[in-house]
Scaffold this motif. Structure first.
Motif, PDB file in Angstrom:
ATOM      1  N   MET A   1      10.401  19.286  45.114  1.00  0.00           N
ATOM      2  CA  MET A   1       9.992  18.821  43.783  1.00  0.00           C
ATOM      3  C   MET A   1       9.636  19.997  42.886  1.00  0.00           C
ATOM      4  O   MET A   1       9.952  20.008  41.693  1.00  0.00           O
ATOM      5  CB  MET A   1       8.785  17.887  43.929  1.00  0.00           C
ATOM      6  N   SER A   2       9.010  21.028  43.471  1.00  0.00           N
ATOM      7  CA  SER A   2       8.667  22.218  42.696  1.00  0.00           C
ATOM      8  C   SER A   2       9.918  22.912  42.184  1.00  0.00           C
ATOM      9  O   SER A   2       9.974  23.375  41.047  1.00  0.00           O
ATOM     10  CB  SER A   2       7.843  23.173  43.563  1.00  0.00           C
ATOM     11  N   VAL A   3      10.933  22.967  43.045  1.00  0.00           N
ATOM     12  CA  VAL A   3      12.197  23.594  42.649  1.00  0.00           C
ATOM     13  C   VAL A   3      12.861  22.779  41.550  1.00  0.00           C
ATOM     14  O   VAL A   3      13.409  23.329  40.583  1.00  0.00           O
ATOM     15  CB  VAL A   3      13.130  23.722  43.879  1.00  0.00           C
ATOM     16  N   MET A   4      12.828  21.463  41.662  1.00  0.00           N
ATOM     17  CA  MET A   4      13.437  20.602  40.659  1.00  0.00           C
ATOM     18  C   MET A   4      12.781  20.772  39.296  1.00  0.00           C
ATOM     19  O   MET A   4      13.440  20.705  38.259  1.00  0.00           O
ATOM     20  CB  MET A   4      13.352  19.135  41.095  1.00  0.00           C
ATOM     21  N   LEU A   5      11.470  20.997  39.275  1.00  0.00           N
ATOM     22  CA  LEU A   5      10.764  21.215  38.005  1.00  0.00           C
ATOM     23  C   LEU A   5      11.291  22.464  37.303  1.00  0.00           C
ATOM     24  O   LEU A   5      11.521  22.469  36.091  1.00  0.00           O
ATOM     25  CB  LEU A   5       9.259  21.331  38.254  1.00  0.00           C
ATOM     26  N   LEU A   6      11.461  23.536  38.075  1.00  0.00           N
ATOM     27  CA  LEU A   6      11.995  24.778  37.488  1.00  0.00           C
ATOM     28  C   LEU A   6      13.443  24.593  37.030  1.00  0.00           C
ATOM     29  O   LEU A   6      13.848  25.090  35.980  1.00  0.00           O
ATOM     30  CB  LEU A   6      11.903  25.928  38.496  1.00  0.00           C
ATOM     31  N   ALA A   7      14.233  23.894  37.839  1.00  0.00           N
ATOM     32  CA  ALA A   7      15.631  23.646  37.464  1.00  0.00           C
ATOM     33  C   ALA A   7      15.717  22.816  36.191  1.00  0.00           C
ATOM     34  O   ALA A   7      16.545  23.063  35.309  1.00  0.00           O
ATOM     35  CB  ALA A   7      16.355  22.939  38.608  1.00  0.00           C
ATOM     36  N   LYS A   8      14.834  21.812  36.077  1.00  0.00           N
ATOM     37  CA  LYS A   8      14.798  20.976  34.880  1.00  0.00           C
ATOM     38  C   LYS A   8      14.445  21.796  33.648  1.00  0.00           C
ATOM     39  O   LYS A   8      15.021  21.610  32.567  1.00  0.00           O
ATOM     40  CB  LYS A   8      13.790  19.852  35.075  1.00  0.00           C
ATOM     41  N   ALA A   9      13.509  22.737  33.817  1.00  0.00           N
ATOM     42  CA  ALA A   9      13.147  23.607  32.700  1.00  0.00           C
ATOM     43  C   ALA A   9      14.335  24.441  32.251  1.00  0.00           C
ATOM     44  O   ALA A   9      14.547  24.671  31.057  1.00  0.00           O
ATOM     45  CB  ALA A   9      11.977  24.505  33.108  1.00  0.00           C
ATOM     46  N   THR A  10      15.145  24.921  33.215  1.00  0.00           N
ATOM     47  CA  THR A  10      16.342  25.707  32.884  1.00  0.00           C
ATOM     48  C   THR A  10      17.335  24.872  32.093  1.00  0.00           C
ATOM     49  O   THR A  10      17.927  25.334  31.116  1.00  0.00           O
ATOM     50  CB  THR A  10      17.012  26.220  34.181  1.00  0.00           C
ATOM     51  N   PHE A  11      17.507  23.604  32.497  1.00  0.00           N
ATOM     52  CA  PHE A  11      18.395  22.702  31.760  1.00  0.00           C
ATOM     53  C   PHE A  11      17.927  22.520  30.317  1.00  0.00           C
ATOM     54  O   PHE A  11      18.714  22.618  29.371  1.00  0.00           O
ATOM     55  CB  PHE A  11      18.455  21.332  32.453  1.00  0.00           C
ATOM     56  N   GLN A  12      16.650  22.233  30.150  1.00  0.00           N
ATOM     57  CA  GLN A  12      16.110  21.947  28.822  1.00  0.00           C
ATOM     58  C   GLN A  12      16.196  23.156  27.903  1.00  0.00           C
ATOM     59  O   GLN A  12      16.379  23.017  26.693  1.00  0.00           O
ATOM     60  CB  GLN A  12      14.665  21.472  28.955  1.00  0.00           C
ATOM     61  N   LYS A  13      16.048  24.331  28.483  1.00  0.00           N
ATOM     62  CA  LYS A  13      16.047  25.553  27.679  1.00  0.00           C
ATOM     63  C   LYS A  13      17.448  25.966  27.244  1.00  0.00           C
ATOM     64  O   LYS A  13      17.626  26.644  26.243  1.00  0.00           O
ATOM     65  CB  LYS A  13      15.398  26.678  28.490  1.00  0.00           C
ATOM     66  N   ASN A  14      18.484  25.580  28.016  1.00  0.00           N
ATOM     67  CA  ASN A  14      19.858  26.042  27.749  1.00  0.00           C
ATOM     68  C   ASN A  14      20.824  24.860  27.685  1.00  0.00           C
ATOM     69  O   ASN A  14      21.872  24.867  28.330  1.00  0.00           O
ATOM     70  CB  ASN A  14      20.307  27.014  28.850  1.00  0.00           C
ATOM     71  N   LYS A  15      20.470  23.829  26.933  1.00  0.00           N
ATOM     72  CA  LYS A  15      21.283  22.623  26.892  1.00  0.00           C
ATOM     73  C   LYS A  15      22.713  22.884  26.437  1.00  0.00           C
ATOM     74  O   LYS A  15      23.674  22.487  27.088  1.00  0.00           O
ATOM     75  CB  LYS A  15      20.633  21.585  25.974  1.00  0.00           C
ATOM     76  N   SER A  16      22.859  23.565  25.307  1.00  0.00           N
ATOM     77  CA  SER A  16      24.202  23.783  24.759  1.00  0.00           C
ATOM     78  C   SER A  16      25.049  24.644  25.688  1.00  0.00           C
ATOM     79  O   SER A  16      26.245  24.397  25.868  1.00  0.00           O
ATOM     80  CB  SER A  16      24.110  24.442  23.385  1.00  0.00           C
ATOM     81  N   GLN A  17      24.429  25.666  26.313  1.00  0.00           N
ATOM     82  CA  GLN A  17      25.175  26.521  27.215  1.00  0.00           C
ATOM     83  C   GLN A  17      25.559  25.777  28.488  1.00  0.00           C
ATOM     84  O   GLN A  17      26.647  25.974  29.026  1.00  0.00           O
ATOM     85  CB  GLN A  17      24.342  27.756  27.552  1.00  0.00           C
ATOM     86  N   MET A  18      24.701  24.916  28.984  1.00  0.00           N
ATOM     87  CA  MET A  18      25.017  24.131  30.163  1.00  0.00           C
ATOM     88  C   MET A  18      26.163  23.160  29.885  1.00  0.00           C
ATOM     89  O   MET A  18      27.011  22.918  30.742  1.00  0.00           O
ATOM     90  CB  MET A  18      23.778  23.369  30.644  1.00  0.00           C
ATOM     91  N   ILE A  19      26.198  22.617  28.684  1.00  0.00           N
ATOM     92  CA  ILE A  19      27.314  21.749  28.296  1.00  0.00           C
ATOM     93  C   ILE A  19      28.607  22.558  28.275  1.00  0.00           C
ATOM     94  O   ILE A  19      29.664  22.094  28.714  1.00  0.00           O
ATOM     95  CB  ILE A  19      27.052  21.106  26.925  1.00  0.00           C
ATOM     96  N   GLY A  20      28.520  23.798  27.775  1.00  0.00           N
ATOM     97  CA  GLY A  20      29.684  24.682  27.768  1.00  0.00           C
ATOM     98  C   GLY A  20      30.188  24.968  29.173  1.00  0.00           C
ATOM     99  O   GLY A  20      31.402  24.931  29.438  1.00  0.00           O
ATOM    100  N   PHE A  21      29.256  25.250  30.100  1.00  0.00           N
ATOM    101  CA  PHE A  21      29.638  25.461  31.494  1.00  0.00           C
ATOM    102  C   PHE A  21      30.297  24.219  32.074  1.00  0.00           C
ATOM    103  O   PHE A  21      31.270  24.297  32.818  1.00  0.00           O
ATOM    104  CB  PHE A  21      28.412  25.831  32.332  1.00  0.00           C
ATOM    105  N   MET A  22      29.742  23.063  31.729  1.00  0.00           N
ATOM    106  CA  MET A  22      30.288  21.802  32.208  1.00  0.00           C
ATOM    107  C   MET A  22      31.756  21.656  31.773  1.00  0.00           C
ATOM    108  O   MET A  22      32.627  21.295  32.575  1.00  0.00           O
ATOM    109  CB  MET A  22      29.468  20.630  31.674  1.00  0.00           C
ATOM    110  N   LEU A  23      32.037  21.941  30.495  1.00  0.00           N
ATOM    111  CA  LEU A  23      33.411  21.844  29.988  1.00  0.00           C
ATOM    112  C   LEU A  23      34.338  22.813  30.709  1.00  0.00           C
ATOM    113  O   LEU A  23      35.481  22.474  31.045  1.00  0.00           O
ATOM    114  CB  LEU A  23      33.430  22.113  28.479  1.00  0.00           C
ATOM    115  N   LEU A  24      33.853  24.023  30.957  1.00  0.00           N
ATOM    116  CA  LEU A  24      34.659  25.032  31.650  1.00  0.00           C
ATOM    117  C   LEU A  24      34.983  24.580  33.073  1.00  0.00           C
ATOM    118  O   LEU A  24      36.117  24.723  33.550  1.00  0.00           O
ATOM    119  CB  LEU A  24      33.911  26.369  31.667  1.00  0.00           C
ATOM    120  N   ILE A  25      34.011  24.005  33.751  1.00  0.00           N
ATOM    121  CA  ILE A  25      34.217  23.517  35.123  1.00  0.00           C
ATOM    122  C   ILE A  25      35.159  22.316  35.124  1.00  0.00           C
ATOM    123  O   ILE A  25      36.022  22.184  36.012  1.00  0.00           O
ATOM    124  CB  ILE A  25      32.867  23.166  35.771  1.00  0.00           C
ATOM    125  N   ILE A  26      35.029  21.435  34.144  1.00  0.00           N
ATOM    126  CA  ILE A  26      35.918  20.271  34.044  1.00  0.00           C
ATOM    127  C   ILE A  26      37.370  20.723  33.925  1.00  0.00           C
ATOM    128  O   ILE A  26      38.261  20.221  34.619  1.00  0.00           O
ATOM    129  CB  ILE A  26      35.519  19.378  32.856  1.00  0.00           C
TER     130      ILE A  26
END
Length: 787
Positions: A1-26
């Motif tokens: 759960m502690s790890v998930m909290l940090l991972a969630k923070a990374t998602f929230q901080k870099n939303k647009s970049q994570m979406i970009g990574f998602m498109l690249l992986i797709i």
């Protein structure tokens, strides 16, 4: 759960970049699954159709001009212990021409009686009109998908017999499928006529084109080529007036699945390039995340987070995105499969209804997740090893006494340029990573550009690479004397560049392989010398050049000996060189005319390859020959038009694939540049806050960012373009060697490389300036203190 909290923070901080990574992986996973599914399943489609239709393993067709030979050949087949089943049919067999894809094509046709029953090689009617027509004909389904014919269209068939042309006009009653004959990718194309129309044609040609077709199934299906070799008819060497032909399962399958093989190879190759770009971008992003969140990492460790937890928190967002993106990409590839099937049907005539393949899906997801896991784990190790005190110092183990390479008070350049240079040097590691990303993008752009240029724009380059040498005109004379007279007369025609004797014989065997033999007076007179890629052409009777793929199978090299067999005769030859081309899948050999006479003693050249100075001269030269030599030739064809018509479908398919690849490349360029630029700017936000606080305007900072980006992009784009210039042809040679294209020599124009470099640099700089606009709205205080 502690790890998930940090991972969630990374998602929230870099939303647009994570979406970009998602498109690249797709995109990457979609291309990989599409390529693997095509490569592994499309060839099996042919086997499935063949099994359902009880297709023959070997088909031999011989005109009925020598009944004794027909009976002898029949007994030879019946007494072969490997003959499992044999069927005889009466057919009409001749050379003829028709329109295909808006061009006239000269082919060898076998007309079958639709009323005959079939046990071997059953015919499946794909489309049939209910309307009655006066003169109906049934064409291969390929004539609909690739030849652009529709039901009830007019179809004109010209039969060439003894130098005379007889024309028949029909309406298309239907389209059929039969694996061995319903194609233009083999030496014989089958047509269907009702019994009444069939008898009409036979009688009008005085039964001179009546023939017998033998359809055989063998005990060991995978031994069809060896069986065919044993029974190759030799009657043509003793009586040229008798037309005969043989086709066997392996070569037909290879020819009808060639396009899918090339297409799948290009898709997989491009998906691998995308994977490389993905790996580089993930590494770049994680490294910057570690630098950017260095103090936070130190705080996490100080309050009790372990190194493993920090490591997992950095890996987990990319693993989650990789899993979701991979699944979405596979779903996208399934939507694209019908489009790919349609393109392949243009060249093969085979309808492909393919769903998700569990093996290909598993391979794609496993490879994707393995790559992401490895790169994220290796890159995140730095964060695991950091101690809290070093992390809180922003990564410095001691004071920093780096040399100031660009002192602002000692250079005459403007402050914007100097600060841009300082930023380039101070962030050297990050800029090197950006440069590597841009190099990969530039390489992918060159890959797509080279394919498009050499297939869509300079089609001859693709023709010569895949088909070997292509003569403009091919003429077959009735006698050797007619041949010599025509050859001498052609030297006086201004539009003719030169001509050369050239003959093809498919009745050869090398080891257990059936091979095609080319013979010529001088192979150095061929227009395309790219046919030979190693060694030299044969000069003497005991020398031979062999296909590179054949040499690989036989484990032979130049300087070694091989044995060629034709009928009962065998002869040893010295290998002097290796030749290439996708014709016959690289199973070909080239010998001199003297070497050919070791098998056929009375051989005299009667086939002439003619090369004109310009394409515009082809038809004029043909008309001249017809006008002055009509009584001396058996046949003449515009070979350039025939090849372009048959290869036109390849061009359309590969061009479409390349256009899709080019579009994806453009999208990837914009996407990755956005990710890279935004990451780089965020990493330097504190520096920009200080500069803004001491008086720099937002406009000056934006120009500085654009200038720094331009320097990095120029280096990266030039590196990628240069690597593409030297590596694209070797890469394509490696990818396409399995179909006989051993050494691809596509043209790579410098102007295209320069254009790619300029587009990447300008696009990157423009994106940097656009992303940097947010600096205008942020105060120096927030820039310095933002976390």
């Amino acid at each position: 759960m502690s790890v998930m909290l940090l991972a969630k923070a990374t998602f929230q901080k870099n939303k647009s970049q994570m979406i970009g990574f998602m498109l690249l992986i797709i995109i990457s996973s979609a291309l990989m699954n599409l390529g693997l599914t095509t490569f592994l399943n499309y060839p099996q489609l042919f086997d499935q159709y063949a099994n359902d239709m009880q297709s023959a393993d070997v088909i031999t067709t011989i005109q009925n001009k020598d009944e004794t030979y027909i009976k002898t050949y029949q007994q030879e087949l019946l007494h072969d212990p490997d003959t499992k089943q044999m069927e005889q049919r009466n057919v009409l067999f001749f050379a003829g021409k028709c329109q295909y894809r808006n061009s006239e094509t000269l082919r060898q046709f076998a007309v079958l009686n639709k009323n005959d029953k079939q046990e071997i090689g059953k015919i499946s009617m794909m489309e049939e009109s209910n309307k009655s027509v006066e003169h109906g004909i049934y064409l291969p389904y390929l004539f609909h998908t690739g030849g652009q014919y529709n039901l009830l269209d007019d179809f004109t068939l010209t039969i060439i017999q003894d130098g005379k042309e007889v024309t028949f006009t029909y309406q298309i009653k239907g389209f059929y499928e039969e694996m061995m004959l319903a194609t233009i990718n083999s030496s014989t194309t089958g047509l269907l006529l009702d019994d009444e129309e069939y008898q009409t044609v036979s009688k009008r040609l005085s039964h001179t084109i009546d023939a017998t077709m033998f359809l055989m199934k063998v005990n060991q299906h995978d031994q069809n080529s060896e069986y065919a070799t044993r029974h190759l008819p030799t009657i043509t060497s003793t009586n040229p007036s008798i037309r005969s032909d043989m086709n066997y399962y392996e070569t037909i399958k290879q020819s009808r699945t060639l396009t899918s093989s090339i297409g799948a190879t290009l898709i997989i190759a491009f998906s691998m390039i995308m994977m490389v770009i993905l790996v580089i971008v993930i590494r770049f992003k994680i490294q910057n995340t570690i630098v950017e969140d260095m103090k936070n990492i130190g705080a996490y460790k100080a309050i009790g987070y372990t190194g493993i937890q920090i490591l997992l928190s950095l890996m987990l967002p990319y693993l989650i995105i990789g899993g979701i993106g991979g699944i979405l990409g596979i779903g996208l590839s399934n939507l694209l499969l019908p489009f790919l099937s349609y393109m392949f049907a243009i060249q093969t005539g085979l309808t492909w209804h393919q769903g998700l393949d569990a093996l290909c899906v598993s391979m794609t997801l496993l490879f994707l997740m393995l790559i992401i896991s490895l790169i994220t784990m290796v890159t995140s190790m730095k964060a695991k090893k950091l101690t809290p005190i070093v992390a809180l110092r922003s990564g410095f183990y001691t004071h920093n006494f780096k040399r100031n390479h660009v002192p602002l008070d000692k250079h005459k350049a403007t402050l914007t340029v100097l600060l841009a240079m300082k930023a380039l040097i101070q962030n050297l590691k990050a800029n090197v990573m950006v440069s590597i990303v841009i190099s990969a993008i530039a390489f992918a752009s060159v890959f797509a550009g080279v394919l498009f240029y050499n297939i869509s724009y300079q089609f001859d380059n693709f023709l010569f690479a895949s088909s070997g040498d292509i003569a403009d005109i091919i003429v077959e004379s009735k006698t050797h004397e007619d041949h010599l007279r025509l050859k001498k007369d052609l030297e006086k025609i201004s539009g003719v560049d030169h001509s050369v004797d050239f003959y093809t014989d498919n009745a050869f065997q090398c080891g257990h392989e059936v091979v095609i033999c080319y013979t010529s007076e001088n192979f150095l007179h061929l227009r395309s010398q790219q046919v030979l890629y190693q060694g030299r052409f044969p000069k003497y009777a005991n020398e031979v050049a062999i296909g590179g793929l054949l040499a690989s199978k036989l484990h032979k090299e130049p300087g070694e000996m091989i044995t060629l067999k034709k009928g009962d005769k065998e002869q040893e030859y010295l290998i002097t060189g290796l030749i290439q081309g996708a014709n016959y899948m690289g199973h070909d050999v080239a010998i001199t005319e003297e070497g050919y006479r070791l098998f056929v003693k009375d051989y005299e050249a009667r086939t002439l390859n003619i090369y004109t100075k310009d394409k515009q001269e082809i038809e004029d030269t043909i008309q001249y020959i017809k006008q002055h030599y009509s009584s001396n030739i058996i046949g003449i064809q515009n070979n350039r038009k025939v090849v372009e018509a048959s290869m036109g479908s390849y061009r359309d398919i590969v061009s479409a694939l390349v256009c899709v690849i080019a579009g994806i490349t453009l999208f990837i360029i914009i996407l990755i540049m956005y990710l890279v630029q935004k990451t780089s700017i965020l990493q330097r936000k504190q520096e920009f806050g200080i500069l803004k606080a001491i008086g720099y305007t937002s406009k000056q900072l934006i120009h500085q960012i654009a200038l720094t980006s331009l320097m990095v992009f120029v280096i990266g784009a030039m590196t990628g373009a240069i690597l593409g210039y030297y590596l694209i042809n070797p890469l394509l040679s490696m990818l396409l060697s399995y179909i006989g294209m051993m050494k691809v020599q596509f043209e790579i124009p410098w102007m295209m490389l320069i254009t790619i470099i300029l587009l990447i640099c300008l696009t990157g700089s423009a994106l940097a300036m656009w992303i940097a606009r947010r600096i205008k709205k942020i105060s120096p205080y927030l820039l310095v203190n933002e976390n």
